[in-house]
Motif scaffolding. Structure first.
Motif: not given
Length: 331
Positions: A156-158, A203-204, A209, A223, A226-228
């Motif tokens: 996931t991104t955030s 994603l960016q 998401d 990836h 841009v993914s945490k």
């Protein structure tokens, strides 16, 4: 745009057919064109290069592969369609992408199907595994063998995801597979099919998401930039399949088929070793880049997908699941 790209790919490959014959053609020997969508640093590509080296050695130079990497010929589906018309010879494709052509391959997309890695390989190397490789021949494609694609997990991104409830409200990129869509939606997310080549930007830009894939693909695609979060839920273990068009296969002599199958077998063993090393390296690299890699309670995810198994009761898919469970010692 996708249709235009597909038309252009088909036109270019059709021109190659006119110049050189089908996906397999003869110059000083038999050369088979193979296209796939992965980076040249990916263990799958490296294993295909190894397969070519073995094939040339076994055949004394009579047979070889020309490998087109990084999606330069098109998406998995587009390449499969080119194989069906004889414009391409071979490809590496996820079993999920084969669903539209070989319905039995849907079984691999069922979540939490295997007990462990041993059960996974026991299935692929069984009579059932061979049956599934041959099931595409009425659709002009034949499976030669399997490559390890590990287990797929969410990233996931955030938003941090620790259980299926956390997927609620998230747009999750999935492959163009009805099974993948059904799995994510059943878990509570919003499945969004997007091509692999467009995923980084999606994603960016927040078009999606989250996504799901194995660690090497997560790393080599960048990836992780841009993914945490990478959530190790390992919901599916979907093999890659090396496919050849029956147009090409049926033109080979028995000796040539034997060389190709032996090269496939040796490449599978080589790729399994590379894959294990690449998975460990990829998780280390993304951690170093600041991604939080999280182990989660898989039981919650397993419970969330029980309705999928209820829905396949009484269907041909249920009998395949029963056979796989028997291989794993389940009743």
């Amino acid at each position: 745009m996708t249709r235009v790209k597909g038309w252009l790919c088909a036109s270019v490959c059709a021109l190659l057919v006119l110049l050189n014959g089908c996906g397999g053609y003869k110059e000083d020997g038999t050369v088979i064109r193979l296209a796939h969508g992965l980076d040249t640093q990916h263990p799958v590509h490296q294993s295909l290069v190894y397969m070519n080296d073995v094939l040339k050695e076994l055949s004394g130079g009579e047979m070889s592969l020309v490998i087109y990497s990084s999606g330069q010929v098109g998406s998995e589906r587009e390449v499969l369609e080119l194989i069906q018309i004889g414009s391409m010879g071979m490809t590496k494709v996820s079993a999920s992408s084969l669903e539209a052509f070989v319905p039995q391959m849907k079984v691999f997309s069922l979540p939490y199907l295997f007990n462990d890695e041993n059960h996974y390989w026991q299935t692929l190397e069984s009579e059932l595994g061979s049956e599934l490789l041959d099931a595409g021949q009425p659709f002009l494609i034949k499976g030669l063998g399997y490559f390890d694609a590990g287990s797929r997990s969410f990233y996931t991104t955030s938003k941090k995801v620790t259980g299926p409830d956390d997927l609620s409200g998230l747009k999750v990129r999935v492959m163009s597979s009805q099974s993948a869509v059904e799995m994510v939606n059943t878990m509570g997310g919003s499945a969004t099919p997007i091509s692999w080549g467009e995923l980084y930007t999606s994603l960016q830009q927040g078009i999606v998401d989250a996504a799901e894939n194995n660690p090497p693909s997560f790393y080599f695609s960048k990836h992780y930039e841009v993914s945490k979060y990478f959530i190790v839920d390992e919901h599916t273990s979907i093999p890659d399949v090396i496919v050849i068009g029956t147009h090409v296969w049926n033109q080979l002599s028995e000796q040539q088929k034997s060389w190709l199958q032996e090269a496939m077998s040796k490449a599978t063993a080589y790729q399994r070793k590379l894959w294990a090393e690449s998975t460990a390296m990829s998780l280390q690299k993304v951690r170093e880049a600041g991604v939080e890699v999280m182990e989660v309670d898989k039981g919650q995810f397993q419970d969330s997908v029980k309705p999928i198994y209820e829905r396949i009761k009484g269907t041909p898919l249920e009998s395949l699941v029963d056979r796989i469970r028997q291989l794993g010692g389940q009743s």
